[in-house]
Write a protein that holds these residues in place. Structure first.
Motif, PDB file in Angstrom:
ATOM      1  N   GLU A 152       0.809  -1.210   0.000  1.00 32.42           N
ATOM      2  CA  GLU A 152       0.000   0.000   0.000  1.00 32.42           C
ATOM      3  C   GLU A 152       0.845   1.264   0.000  1.00 32.42           C
ATOM      4  O   GLU A 152       0.411   2.308  -0.486  1.00 32.42           O
ATOM      5  N   ASP A 153       2.062   1.205   0.534  1.00 32.41           N
ATOM      6  CA  ASP A 153       2.893   2.405   0.589  1.00 32.41           C
ATOM      7  C   ASP A 153       3.542   2.727  -0.757  1.00 32.41           C
ATOM      8  O   ASP A 153       4.171   3.775  -0.902  1.00 32.41           O
ATOM      9  N   ARG A 154       3.358   1.862  -1.758  1.00 32.22           N
ATOM     10  CA  ARG A 154       3.942   2.113  -3.085  1.00 32.22           C
ATOM     11  C   ARG A 154       2.875   2.353  -4.147  1.00 32.22           C
ATOM     12  O   ARG A 154       3.195   2.432  -5.329  1.00 32.22           O
ATOM     13  N   ASP A 172      -7.007   6.537  -1.829  1.00 34.30           N
ATOM     14  CA  ASP A 172      -6.074   7.331  -1.032  1.00 34.30           C
ATOM     15  C   ASP A 172      -6.316   8.825  -1.212  1.00 34.30           C
ATOM     16  O   ASP A 172      -5.884   9.628  -0.379  1.00 34.30           O
TER      17      ASP A 172
END
Length: 398
Positions: free
Chosen positions: A271-273, A367
């Motif tokens: 999720e952080d990418r 996001d």
């Protein structure tokens, strides 16, 4: 991943383009992958990267789009972006030029023809295998939907022929070679398109999910291909409908077992990418068709349904806004289940309040979210022909 709530809204296309320009110039993004066909988008890619024999003006490549609904990509907003992209690519070295690629699965016949042309010029020994695959589909007169019902009544399938062809091309493909990579991708499309049209017969989520996994796998292949060209760190911008870009686990789609490329990307890369950005509007105009293959028309987009996400934002938000959703600090609104507008290429404004909404938990689906209270129709190009035999986004419209 940059979404859209319709396939025919000017603001969605123009702001995706503006965001993408900044991602390219300020963050070094490598290519744009869109919810479109590989062969059509390859002509655009060759134009923006100034490949030999390609159109000098990307608009000429867009005018060659033949399959309904042509306006999805053959519009003035995409012309403006692709002209900008060609100008940008003229200022950088060839390995750093930014590509434009189709991620979708529909181009069965076009991909078969492209394979035949490639093999005749580069690998004549494989032409018989390609012709066997082509002839397997000939009884359906380039209407792959007809091959799907046939499998219900007889053990008729072209899968063996196309899989054999794909295996050979995979073994011979060299990731650094553009033409061989394209041949491999066209073979992947043929395999997955054959499976997709057969899956339509069974109903349920299988066809939708096969299409989503094809787009996810195509994106992964492209990232690997670009890393072979520029080294580690290739990055992609994806343009597709909100139903593909958003995480399906934050919507009613998950209740029926449907996936999305947004969810698959989060699972594949972490999720952080991955950044998933949805788009929405309250009212205005939109380009769509009244039925499959119907002439495109500028239609009214009525005010959003009462109590929907769009209705709430119309009452409370500025006319244009960007919302960011930090994982550790999400307002109550982001945890509520709300109807969220989703308009496909087939649209009837009179049924607006009985359909066209996906139950959504906004903070789980995206996001970020881009809001346009009032929106306007895209400006379609007048293409030369429209082929409705292999409809874009068949049968869902998104």
């Amino acid at each position: 991943m940059l979404g859209e709530a319709t396939h025919g809204t000017h603001e969605f296309y123009s702001w995706r383009a503006a965001l993408t320009q900044r991602l390219i110039t300020e963050r070094g993004f490598s290519f744009v992958g869109v919810e479109g066909d590989w062969p059509d988008c390859e002509r655009i890619d060759h134009s923006v990267r100034m490949r030999p024999g390609a159109h000098e003006d990307p608009r000429d490549s867009l005018l060659e789009f033949e399959r309904w609904p042509t306006w999805m990509w053959a519009n003035e907003e995409v012309v403006d972006f692709t002209r900008w992209l060609r100008g940008h690519n003229a200022t950088v070295d060839v390995p750093e030029q930014v590509g434009f690629h189709g991620l979708d699965v529909y181009s069965l016949w076009a991909s078969l023809r492209e394979l035949l042309l490639y093999l005749r010029e580069n690998d004549p020994e494989m032409v018989p295998a390609a012709l066997a695959a082509y002839r397997c589909f000939e009884p359906f007169t380039e209407e792959p939907q007809r091959s799907a019902p046939a499998t219900r009544f007889a053990p008729l399938s072209c899968e063996n022929e196309v899989v054999d062809l794909l295996v050979d091309l995979r073994e011979r493909a060299t990731h650094g070679a553009e033409d061989e990579f394209t041949a491999w991708q066209n073979a992947e499309i043929v395999v997955n398109a054959e499976r997709y049209y057969r899956a339509l017969v069974g109903g349920g989520p299988d066809a939708w999910n096969l299409r989503g996994r094809h787009m996810d796998e195509t994106l992964a292949r492209l990232l690997e291909h670009y890393e072979g060209r520029i080294g580690p760190g290739a990055k992609a911008v994806v343009w597709a409908h909100n139903t593909h870009v958003g995480d399906a686990r934050g919507t009613e789609m998950a209740w029926s077992g449907e996936i999305s490329i947004g969810r698959l990307a989060r699972e594949r890369y972490g999720e952080d990418r991955v950044v998933l950005a949805g788009f929405g509007t309250h009212s205005g105009t939109v380009v769509a068709g009244e039925a499959w293959g119907a002439p495109m028309a500028v239609m009214p987009l009525p005010e959003a349904r009462k109590g929907s996400l769009e209705d709430i934002l119309h009452l409370a938000a500025p006319p244009q806004a960007m919302f960011l959703f930090p994982a550790d600090d999400r307002p109550d609104l982001l945890g509520h289940e709300l109807g969220h507008r989703a308009v496909g290429v087939v649209y009837d404004p009179r049924r607006e309040h009985r359909g066209n909404y996906v139950t959504t938990v906004l903070g789980r689906r995206y996001d970020a979210f881009y809001w346009f209270d009032e929106s306007h129709a895209v400006s379609p190009l007048r293409t030369h022909a429209v082929d409705v035999l292999e409809p874009e986004a068949y049968p869902a419209g998104v």
